[in-house]
Write a protein that holds these residues in place. Structure first.
Motif, PDB file in Angstrom:
ATOM      1  N   PRO A 180       0.830  -1.199   0.000  1.00  0.00           N
ATOM      2  CA  PRO A 180       0.000   0.000   0.000  1.00  0.00           C
ATOM      3  C   PRO A 180       0.869   1.255   0.000  1.00  0.00           C
ATOM      4  O   PRO A 180       1.936   1.297   0.605  1.00  0.00           O
ATOM      5  N   SER A 181       0.407   2.260  -0.665  1.00  0.00           N
ATOM      6  CA  SER A 181       1.143   3.507  -0.752  1.00  0.00           C
ATOM      7  C   SER A 181       0.774   4.399   0.426  1.00  0.00           C
ATOM      8  O   SER A 181      -0.399   4.559   0.762  1.00  0.00           O
ATOM      9  N   TRP A 182       1.790   4.987   1.033  1.00  0.00           N
ATOM     10  CA  TRP A 182       1.536   5.893   2.138  1.00  0.00           C
ATOM     11  C   TRP A 182       1.435   7.334   1.643  1.00  0.00           C
ATOM     12  O   TRP A 182       1.293   8.250   2.424  1.00  0.00           O
ATOM     13  N   ARG A 183       1.516   7.495   0.356  1.00  0.00           N
ATOM     14  CA  ARG A 183       1.373   8.829  -0.225  1.00  0.00           C
ATOM     15  C   ARG A 183      -0.101   9.117  -0.378  1.00  0.00           C
ATOM     16  O   ARG A 183      -0.788   8.443  -1.135  1.00  0.00           O
ATOM     17  N   HIS A 184      -0.569  10.102   0.310  1.00  0.00           N
ATOM     18  CA  HIS A 184      -1.985  10.463   0.230  1.00  0.00           C
ATOM     19  C   HIS A 184      -2.114  11.845  -0.357  1.00  0.00           C
ATOM     20  O   HIS A 184      -1.407  12.761   0.034  1.00  0.00           O
ATOM     21  N   GLY A 185      -3.019  12.005  -1.272  1.00  0.00           N
ATOM     22  CA  GLY A 185      -3.331  13.313  -1.802  1.00  0.00           C
ATOM     23  C   GLY A 185      -2.430  13.737  -2.949  1.00  0.00           C
ATOM     24  O   GLY A 185      -1.326  13.228  -3.115  1.00  0.00           O
TER      25      GLY A 185
ATOM     26  N   HIS B 229       1.522  15.763  -2.241  1.00  0.00           N
ATOM     27  CA  HIS B 229       2.475  15.070  -1.378  1.00  0.00           C
ATOM     28  C   HIS B 229       3.845  15.731  -1.488  1.00  0.00           C
ATOM     29  O   HIS B 229       4.297  16.074  -2.567  1.00  0.00           O
TER      30      HIS B 229
END
Length: 181
Positions: A162-167, A170
């Motif tokens: 899962p990617s922890w980059r949100h929005g 970033h």
């Protein structure tokens, strides 16, 4: 005008060697006669020269003027323009479930095909391991279904983390790490 083949020198009607303007006139006359002969054979072949021949139907045999199936035309265009390799690579993606079977296709998907190497992503690490074990059989099935040397190697990838980059805004880098307690 007599052209002597053994000496390589053009000879006139009186047997004297031609040179300068006489040689140019002789060459021009020979070219005109050759062109006239080609036109007369073309008229006989295509029905020209005075009488107009009515256009006939192609008959019972196949002809270029006959309607052609779209698939045949598309494959001919692809072969002429050198697209055959890319299209056969696209067939791997389009026919993935029929090439590898329903069970494997349900848990895997092809991601990329570049230089004969097919990248396949599995939905779990267990399926990635299973795919690595079945790699030779899958390569044989693909070669039988699509063509030899379209896929030479399979690179198996496990599930994507899962990617922890949100929005969309970033900021690269570590950032604050005090949110985990």
């Amino acid at each position: 005008m007599d052209n002597s083949a053994d000496t390589g020198v053009a000879m006139g009607t009186d047997g004297a060697a031609l040179n300068g303007p006489d040689l140019a006139r002789a060459a021009l006359q020979a070219a005109r006669e050759q062109s006239k002969a080609k036109r007369s054979t073309a008229r006989r072949r295509y029905g020209g020269g005075g009488q107009r021949r009515r256009r006939s139907w192609s008959g019972p045999g196949a002809d270029d003027r006959d309607p052609q199936p779209l698939g045949r035309l598309a494959s001919r265009i692809a072969a002429e323009r050198g697209w055959a390799d890319r299209l056969s690579g696209g067939r791997v993606f389009g026919e993935w479930s029929t090439l590898v079977g329903g069970d494997i296709a349900e848990h895997t998907k092809p991601v990329a095909l570049k230089d004969g190497e097919l990248s396949v992503q599995a939905e779990s690490t267990a399926w990635a391991t299973q795919l690595r074990l079945l790699q030779r059989q899958i390569l044989k099935r693909i070669a039988d279904g699509v063509g030899k040397d379209v896929v030479r190697r399979i690179k198996v990838q496990g599930p994507a983390a899962p990617s922890w980059r949100h929005g969309p805004r970033h900021i690269p880098g570590r950032g604050p790490r005090d949110t985990y307690g």
